[in-house]
Write an enzyme that holds these catalytic residues in place. Structure first.
Site, short mmCIF file in Angstrom:
data_model
loop_
_atom_site.label_atom_id
_atom_site.label_comp_id
_atom_site.label_asym_id
_atom_site.label_seq_id
_atom_site.Cartn_x
_atom_site.Cartn_y
_atom_site.Cartn_z
N GLY A 152 75.80 40.70 41.57
CA GLY A 152 76.55 41.75 42.27
C GLY A 152 75.79 43.05 42.18
O GLY A 152 76.04 43.87 41.30
N ARG A 153 74.81 43.23 43.09
CA ARG A 153 73.94 44.42 43.02
C ARG A 153 74.68 45.68 43.42
O ARG A 153 74.45 46.75 42.90
CB ARG A 153 72.71 44.25 43.93
CG ARG A 153 71.61 43.43 43.31
CD ARG A 153 70.58 43.09 44.35
NE ARG A 153 71.22 42.43 45.48
CZ ARG A 153 70.66 42.14 46.63
NH1 ARG A 153 69.42 42.47 46.84
NH2 ARG A 153 71.31 41.53 47.60
N ASP B 163 79.86 41.22 49.95
CA ASP B 163 79.87 42.67 50.17
C ASP B 163 79.74 43.06 51.65
O ASP B 163 79.13 44.08 51.96
CB ASP B 163 78.75 43.32 49.35
CG ASP B 163 77.38 42.74 49.68
OD1 ASP B 163 77.32 41.73 50.42
OD2 ASP B 163 76.38 43.28 49.20
N ALA C 67 88.68 38.06 30.86
CA ALA C 67 87.78 39.07 30.28
C ALA C 67 88.56 40.23 29.66
O ALA C 67 89.62 40.61 30.15
CB ALA C 67 86.84 39.60 31.36
N ASP D 209 77.47 37.72 47.19
CA ASP D 209 78.03 39.00 46.76
C ASP D 209 79.35 39.38 47.43
O ASP D 209 80.06 40.26 46.94
CB ASP D 209 77.02 40.13 47.01
CG ASP D 209 75.85 40.06 46.05
OD1 ASP D 209 75.94 39.32 45.06
OD2 ASP D 209 74.83 40.74 46.30
N THR E 213 76.40 35.27 51.75
CA THR E 213 75.82 35.92 50.58
C THR E 213 76.83 35.77 49.46
O THR E 213 78.03 35.91 49.69
CB THR E 213 75.51 37.41 50.84
OG1 THR E 213 75.33 38.07 49.58
CG2 THR E 213 76.60 38.14 51.60
N THR F 157 69.65 40.87 56.68
CA THR F 157 69.45 39.94 57.80
C THR F 157 70.03 40.53 59.09
O THR F 157 69.42 40.44 60.16
CB THR F 157 70.13 38.60 57.45
OG1 THR F 157 69.53 38.12 56.24
CG2 THR F 157 69.99 37.59 58.55
N ARG G 160 62.37 36.62 52.10
CA ARG G 160 62.47 38.07 52.34
C ARG G 160 61.11 38.43 52.93
O ARG G 160 60.08 38.22 52.30
CB ARG G 160 62.74 38.80 51.03
CG ARG G 160 64.05 38.33 50.37
CD ARG G 160 64.52 39.28 49.31
NE ARG G 160 65.51 38.66 48.43
CZ ARG G 160 66.83 38.72 48.61
NH1 ARG G 160 67.32 39.38 49.64
NH2 ARG G 160 67.65 38.14 47.76
N ASP H 63 73.46 41.66 54.73
CA ASP H 63 73.31 42.89 55.52
C ASP H 63 71.86 43.13 55.97
O ASP H 63 71.63 43.59 57.09
CB ASP H 63 73.86 44.11 54.77
CG ASP H 63 73.04 44.44 53.55
OD1 ASP H 63 72.92 43.58 52.66
OD2 ASP H 63 72.51 45.57 53.48
N VAL I 14 76.51 24.93 63.13
CA VAL I 14 75.87 25.60 64.29
C VAL I 14 75.18 24.56 65.16
O VAL I 14 75.31 24.56 66.40
CB VAL I 14 74.86 26.68 63.81
CG1 VAL I 14 74.04 27.21 64.98
CG2 VAL I 14 75.59 27.82 63.09
N LYS J 184 92.06 39.39 17.59
CA LYS J 184 91.51 38.50 18.62
C LYS J 184 90.33 37.72 18.03
O LYS J 184 89.54 38.29 17.28
CB LYS J 184 91.03 39.29 19.83
CG LYS J 184 92.14 39.65 20.79
CD LYS J 184 91.60 39.97 22.17
CE LYS J 184 92.74 40.26 23.13
NZ LYS J 184 92.31 40.39 24.51
N GLY K 226 68.97 36.35 50.46
CA GLY K 226 69.35 35.51 49.31
C GLY K 226 70.06 34.25 49.77
O GLY K 226 70.88 34.30 50.67
P1 ATP Z 1 71.49 39.13 50.38
O1 ATP Z 1 72.62 40.11 50.54
O2 ATP Z 1 71.97 37.80 49.90
O3 ATP Z 1 70.33 39.64 49.59
P2 ATP Z 1 70.25 39.90 52.86
O4 ATP Z 1 70.29 39.32 54.22
O5 ATP Z 1 70.87 41.26 52.68
O6 ATP Z 1 70.91 38.84 51.87
P3 ATP Z 1 67.61 41.06 52.54
O7 ATP Z 1 66.47 40.60 51.72
O8 ATP Z 1 68.12 42.43 52.35
O9 ATP Z 1 68.75 39.94 52.34
O10 ATP Z 1 67.20 40.91 54.10
C1 ATP Z 1 66.60 39.75 54.60
C2 ATP Z 1 65.40 40.09 55.46
O11 ATP Z 1 65.84 40.82 56.62
C3 ATP Z 1 64.37 41.01 54.84
O12 ATP Z 1 63.47 40.32 54.01
C4 ATP Z 1 63.67 41.61 56.05
O13 ATP Z 1 62.70 40.74 56.56
C5 ATP Z 1 64.82 41.72 57.07
N1 ATP Z 1 65.34 43.10 57.08
C6 ATP Z 1 66.09 43.70 56.14
N2 ATP Z 1 66.36 44.98 56.45
C7 ATP Z 1 65.72 45.21 57.64
C8 ATP Z 1 65.58 46.34 58.52
N3 ATP Z 1 66.15 47.52 58.22
N4 ATP Z 1 64.85 46.19 59.66
C9 ATP Z 1 64.28 45.02 59.94
N5 ATP Z 1 64.36 43.92 59.18
C10 ATP Z 1 65.08 44.00 58.04
#
Ligand code: ATP
Length: 321
Positions: A171-172, A130, A187, A128, A126, A105, A72, A103, A23, A213, A11
């Site tokens: 916030g999933r 989290d 709130a 979130d 992210t 990623t 993704r 996470d 970077v 209220k 995301g």
């Molecule tokens: P956000 O929390 O904002 O959604 P994110 O990094 O968690 O960000 P994801 O869509 O879960 O977003 O992961 C990004 C990409 O990372 C996925 O589309 C996939 O290509 C790769 N990925 C996620 N989990 C795995 C895994 N267990 N093994 C290999 N690649 C992964």
């Protein structure tokens, strides 16, 4: 080390551009070549490699989204996909990666190291918030402020019509945005994935709405176990008869110019990631804890849970009377 790659994945979050800029410039400052990778892991597979110079990242600090694009990638979830990505990275002479994302990623980065020996440093970006190992993630502060601006606007119309509104925020798996936007926006109740939705308590806070209220706002995190704002609103209506309006804020929370906090965090973590790489610290996430840069093994950032501040939960209740 001579050449590193940088990419954004998962995301998008406001501040990703500020982070890319940091970077690239830190890499060049320390004598590295920096290659941008388009569309995250999918771009590694498709061969989207873009050499970046200090001027390639001019005038992006203040922009939302990500100039490198994000994706993704289903293909990268397969062993074959990752093998293709690794082959392309090696052909480009990319020795290490800076992975900007959440996470998922970081899980991908771990797989790339374990299967093909390509190391990474992760930067938490992210909305979130989290991830364990950093007080805040890049994008979170902007998202909370965007949600808050919308809640203020909803409060005006709610007040004018004496209405009850349910506002669903992102916030999933965690209620960070909901809690901070909820407290900031006054709130009456905040429904989050970390806690069971308490209909008795909702009844009690809405007594005030019935009595004196002029408006009430219930904030719902999208990942709340009840299934979101519409479901809670319908159930409260069935149980206690309150009419309602629902607003789902959705993707507006992802967009917009990053706040000062997010730009500064992104700049700090971007430099810290390059410094970690050149000192040979791999497969860690750079975060900020109590104002200090902290390195946390990538695996820990999602295996351990970052807790909501119980004090915030307490004051949200006190202040809703
Ligand atoms: P956000 O929390 O904002 O959604 P994110 O990094 O968690 O960000 P994801 O869509 O879960 O977003 O992961 C990004 C990409 O990372 C996925 O589309 C996939 O290509 C790769 N990925 C996620 N989990 C795995 C895994 N267990 N093994 C290999 N690649 C992964």
């Amino acid at each position: 080390m001579k050449r590193i790659g940088v990419f954004t994945s998962g995301g998008d979050a406001p501040g990703m551009n500020a982070c890319i800029r940091a970077v690239v410039r830190a890499g060049i400052y320390y004598g590295l070549e920096v290659i941008g990778i388009g569309h995250g892991y999918q771009g590694m597979i498709n061969g989207e490699f873009i050499p970046l110079q200090a001027r390639s990242v001019s005038n992006i600090l203040q922009r939302g989204g990500t100039i490198l694009k994000t994706a993704r990638s289903e293909e990268f979830m397969t062993k074959e996909g990752r093998a293709k990505a690794a082959k392309n990275l090696k052909e480009q002479g990319i020795e290490a990666l800076v992975a900007i994302g959440g996470d998922g990623t970081f899980r991908g980065a771990i797989a790339l190291y374990e299967e093909h020996g390509i190391p990474s440093v992760g930067i938490p970006a992210t909305i979130d918030n989290d991830l364990y190992g950093t007080d805040y993630t890049i994008g979170y502060d902007t998202a909370v402020n965007t949600a808050l601006e919308s809640i203020d606007k909803i409060r005006d119309t709610a007040d004018a019509h004496d209405r009850l509104f349910y506002v669903e925020v992102m916030g999933r798996t965690s209620g960070f945005i909901a809690v901070e936007a909820g407290i900031g926006g006054g709130a009456e109740y905040i429904a989050i994935p970390e806690e069971q939705t308490d209909y008795e308590e909702i009844k009690n806070v809405l007594k005030g709405f019935r009595k004196d209220k002029t408006s009430s706002i219930i904030i719902v995190a999208e990942g709340d176990e009840e299934g979101g704002a519409f479901k809670i609103a319908r159930k409260v209506k069935e149980l206690y008869g309150f009419d309602y309006r629902v607003v789902v804020l959705g993707h507006i929370q992802r967009g917009g110019s990053p706040s000062a906090r997010d730009r500064i965090l992104a700049s700090k973590l971007g430099v810290a990631a390059v410094e970690a790489l050149i000192s040979g610290k791999f497969n860690v996430m750079v975060g900020e804890v109590k104002g200090e840069i902290k390195l946390t093994p990538l695996k820990e950032t999602f295996r351990r849970r970052k807790e909501l501040d119980p004090y915030l939960l307490k004051i949200a209740k006190i202040l809703s009377i």
